[in-house]
Design a protein around this motif. Structure first.
Motif, PDB file in Angstrom:
ATOM      1  N   HIS A 100      -1.735  -2.369  -1.997  1.00 29.68           N
ATOM      2  CA  HIS A 100      -3.558  -2.024  -2.135  1.00 29.68           C
ATOM      3  C   HIS A 100      -3.628  -0.627  -1.471  1.00 29.68           C
ATOM      4  CE1 HIS A 100      -7.204  -2.443  -1.476  1.00 29.68           C
ATOM      5  NE2 HIS A 100      -7.570  -1.751  -0.504  1.00 29.68           N
ATOM      6  N   GLU A 101      -2.808  -0.133  -0.326  1.00 30.22           N
ATOM      7  CA  GLU A 101      -2.990   1.124   0.133  1.00 30.22           C
ATOM      8  C   GLU A 101      -1.806   1.804  -0.258  1.00 30.22           C
ATOM      9  OE1 GLU A 101      -4.802   1.594   3.251  1.00 30.22           O
ATOM     10  OE2 GLU A 101      -5.239  -0.336   3.270  1.00 30.22           O
ATOM     11  N   SER A 102      -1.332   2.030  -1.064  1.00 34.36           N
ATOM     12  CA  SER A 102      -0.540   3.127  -1.727  1.00 34.36           C
ATOM     13  C   SER A 102      -1.197   3.012  -2.930  1.00 34.36           C
ATOM     14  CB  SER A 102       0.843   2.407  -2.384  1.00 34.36           C
ATOM     15  OG  SER A 102       0.586   1.461  -2.681  1.00 34.36           O
ATOM     16  N   ALA A 103      -2.121   2.323  -3.782  1.00 34.67           N
ATOM     17  CA  ALA A 103      -3.184   2.947  -4.667  1.00 34.67           C
ATOM     18  C   ALA A 103      -3.897   3.459  -4.449  1.00 34.67           C
ATOM     19  CB  ALA A 103      -3.729   1.100  -5.314  1.00 34.67           C
ATOM     20  N   ARG A 104      -4.811   2.836  -3.166  1.00 34.25           N
ATOM     21  CA  ARG A 104      -6.018   3.790  -2.705  1.00 34.25           C
ATOM     22  C   ARG A 104      -5.655   5.494  -2.120  1.00 34.25           C
ATOM     23  NH1 ARG A 104      -8.803   2.318   3.267  1.00 34.25           N
ATOM     24  NH2 ARG A 104     -10.190   4.118   3.316  1.00 34.25           N
ATOM     25  N   MET A 105      -4.349   5.488  -1.628  1.00 30.02           N
ATOM     26  CA  MET A 105      -3.351   6.758  -0.590  1.00 30.02           C
ATOM     27  C   MET A 105      -3.148   7.138  -2.948  1.00 30.02           C
ATOM     28  SD  MET A 105      -0.371   7.979   1.132  1.00 30.02           S
ATOM     29  CE  MET A 105      -1.451   7.243   2.463  1.00 30.02           C
TER      30      MET A 105
ATOM     31  N   LEU B  25       6.261   4.068  -3.637  1.00 33.29           N
ATOM     32  CA  LEU B  25       5.761   3.442  -3.297  1.00 33.29           C
ATOM     33  C   LEU B  25       5.087   2.511  -3.859  1.00 33.29           C
ATOM     34  CD1 LEU B  25       3.825   5.278  -0.057  1.00 33.29           C
ATOM     35  CD2 LEU B  25       6.148   3.479   0.209  1.00 33.29           C
ATOM     36  N   GLN B  26       3.919   2.965  -5.161  1.00 32.53           N
ATOM     37  CA  GLN B  26       3.597   2.000  -5.811  1.00 32.53           C
ATOM     38  C   GLN B  26       4.315   1.534  -6.298  1.00 32.53           C
ATOM     39  OE1 GLN B  26       1.018   4.554  -6.728  1.00 32.53           O
ATOM     40  NE2 GLN B  26      -0.790   2.986  -7.335  1.00 32.53           N
TER      41      GLN B  26
ATOM     42  N   ARG C 297     -13.990   0.886   3.660  1.00 33.58           N
ATOM     43  CA  ARG C 297     -12.400   0.034   3.785  1.00 33.58           C
ATOM     44  C   ARG C 297     -11.717  -1.100   2.968  1.00 33.58           C
ATOM     45  NH1 ARG C 297     -12.996   1.856   8.929  1.00 33.58           N
ATOM     46  NH2 ARG C 297     -13.573  -0.193   9.479  1.00 33.58           N
ATOM     47  N   SER C 298     -12.352  -1.816   2.500  1.00 31.81           N
ATOM     48  CA  SER C 298     -13.050  -3.147   2.456  1.00 31.81           C
ATOM     49  C   SER C 298     -12.540  -3.015   0.922  1.00 31.81           C
ATOM     50  CB  SER C 298     -13.743  -4.310   2.312  1.00 31.81           C
ATOM     51  OG  SER C 298     -15.508  -3.684   2.105  1.00 31.81           O
ATOM     52  N   THR C 299     -13.750  -1.418  -0.039  1.00 32.03           N
ATOM     53  CA  THR C 299     -14.097  -1.040  -1.271  1.00 32.03           C
ATOM     54  C   THR C 299     -12.272  -0.693  -1.933  1.00 32.03           C
ATOM     55  OG1 THR C 299     -15.195   0.329  -1.116  1.00 32.03           O
ATOM     56  CG2 THR C 299     -16.341  -1.844  -1.826  1.00 32.03           C
ATOM     57  N   GLY C 300     -11.981   0.184  -1.117  1.00 28.33           N
ATOM     58  CA  GLY C 300     -10.664   1.278  -1.058  1.00 28.33           C
ATOM     59  C   GLY C 300     -11.140   2.468  -1.539  1.00 28.33           C
TER      60      GLY C 300
END
Length: 402
Positions: free
Chosen positions: A204-209, A166-167, A339-342
């Motif tokens: 952004h979300e894939s990096a957080r996951m 995904l990333q 959420r904003s900081t991941g």
């Protein structure tokens, strides 16, 4: 307990034979309480062993025998307590402090397929010489804990590949939209702008996951899925240098200065990678919850037995009702800010497990609007010789008799 000890201690010419040295007659006294007390002890599901000053068992109930807490003594026909019981009893007599541990004991012959026996042992001093040890069977809870850890580890491993894909796809989509935006110039369509915005969000979300999966694997390892490394001397100077290097980019992006003060040449005992991870997580947490152009201070205090590292920030602080829960997994004092900081909600839980595995602890003092100070306490001396048994986890210590 006085009646039990007087009836349970063997005389000088009697061999120590565990429970067989205890009077097991039917009730016959004035009130018949001697035999009734023995029957009550024998009916318990928990094992009970009382050791005398020489660590000989003077009282043993059937549950303790079934758990394998007795061994053959040096002389024929005699019985001795398991080495772990003797070790606990010696520690209680020496310190006067109650001891509780959980451990897994192998059972059956070598190579047997049976799962180890999980025990929760509690040792308490009865007087200056005798120590009572209570053993509860926690095999099932240990098995369930292992199943949970294995499940989390397996799922996390399986997720790493699709998340990595995904990333990569998000990065490729960002590159493609960037090229189209460059060709379109000022005439970018709404579809192109929306595609680029969605691609940035996916990335952004894939990096957080990905960070979440990595931290889940780390937490699983710390909780016992892998054996702890042998404690070794770890230079604190190296740890601080490593932490500052790891957090330099994040701190610079917010104009935050990370400073250190403390003596040179200090040493802690444990795993260098785990200690560096713990301090890094504390500094990253301080940066995430601090405003721009502020300061994060690392301070080292060294004692004879312990070494403490303070990580103080000038951030938003923590509300009193959140202070006791911030080391729980996935707990966030400020959901919107996380959420904003991941953030993943696992960083402080990892710090707590690392501190516990090293025989130390982590504490926090904070007030809303006044920043927070996290204190990581680690041993400054080599650990004592381990208990003569498989992995044992210290549960609690308290004054004997409390």
């Amino acid at each position: 307990m006085r009646g039990r000890q007087s009836s349970g201690e063997p005389t000088g010419d009697q061999p120590h034979k565990g429970g067989r040295a205890i009077d097991t007659e039917e009730p016959h006294g004035k009130h018949g309480m001697k035999g009734l007390g023995r029957k009550s002890l024998d009916s318990l599901r928990v094992g009970v062993v009382v050791l005398d000053a020489e660590d000989h068992p003077v009282l043993v109930n059937p549950a303790a025998r079934a758990m394998g807490l007795l061994r053959s003594g040096g002389a024929p026909g005699t019985i001795a307590a398991h080495p772990i019981l003797r070790t606990l009893a010696g520690q209680v007599r020496r310190t006067g402090v109650r001891r509780e541990v959980e451990l897994d004991l192998p059972r059956g012959r070598a190579g047997a397929a049976a799962a180890p026996l999980g025990l929760h042992l509690r040792a308490v001093a009865l007087n200056a010489t005798h120590v009572a040890i209570e053993a509860a069977d926690v095999t099932e809870s240990h098995r369930l804990a292992r199943v949970r850890r294995d499940f989390v580890a397996n799922v996390s491993h399986e997720l790493k590949t699709p998340i990595g894909a995904l990333q990569l796809l998000a990065e490729a989509l960002l590159d493609a939209t960037e090229l189209q935006a460059a060709d379109a110039g000022d005439d970018q369509s709404e579809d192109l702008l929306a595609a680029r915005r969605f691609a940035e969000r996916i990335h952004h979300e894939s990096a957080r996951m990905g960070r979440l999966v990595s931290e889940l694997l780390e937490l699983t390892r710390l909780q016992g899925a892998e054996p702890l490394p042998t404690p070794e001397p770890v230079p604190v100077d190296w740890v601080i240098a490593e932490v500052i290097d790891r957090t330099r980019t994040t701190a610079s992006a917010k104009g935050i200065e990370v400073v250190y003060s403390g003596p040179k040449g200090a040493v802690v005992y444990g795993s260098d990678s785990q200690v560096a991870t713990a301090v890094t997580n504390l500094v990253e947490n301080a940066i995430a919850y601090s405003g721009d152009d502020t300061k994060v201070e690392l301070t080292l205090r060294q004692g004879d037995d312990w070494l403490e590292i303070d990580v103080a920030d000038q951030g938003i602080g923590i509300a009193p009702h959140d202070v006791d829960r911030i080391f729980e997994r996935f707990y966030r004092a400020d959901q919107a800010r996380s959420r904003s900081t991941g953030g993943t909600g696992l960083g402080l839980a990892i710090v707590k497990h690392i501190a516990t595995n090293h025989g130390g602890r982590v504490d926090v003092t904070s007030a809303l609007g006044d920043g927070s100070t996290f204190t990581l306490r680690l041993p400054a001396r080599p650990p004592e010789a381990p208990l003569p048994s498989p992995t044992a986890i210290e549960i609690e210590s308290g004054a004997a008799g409390h």
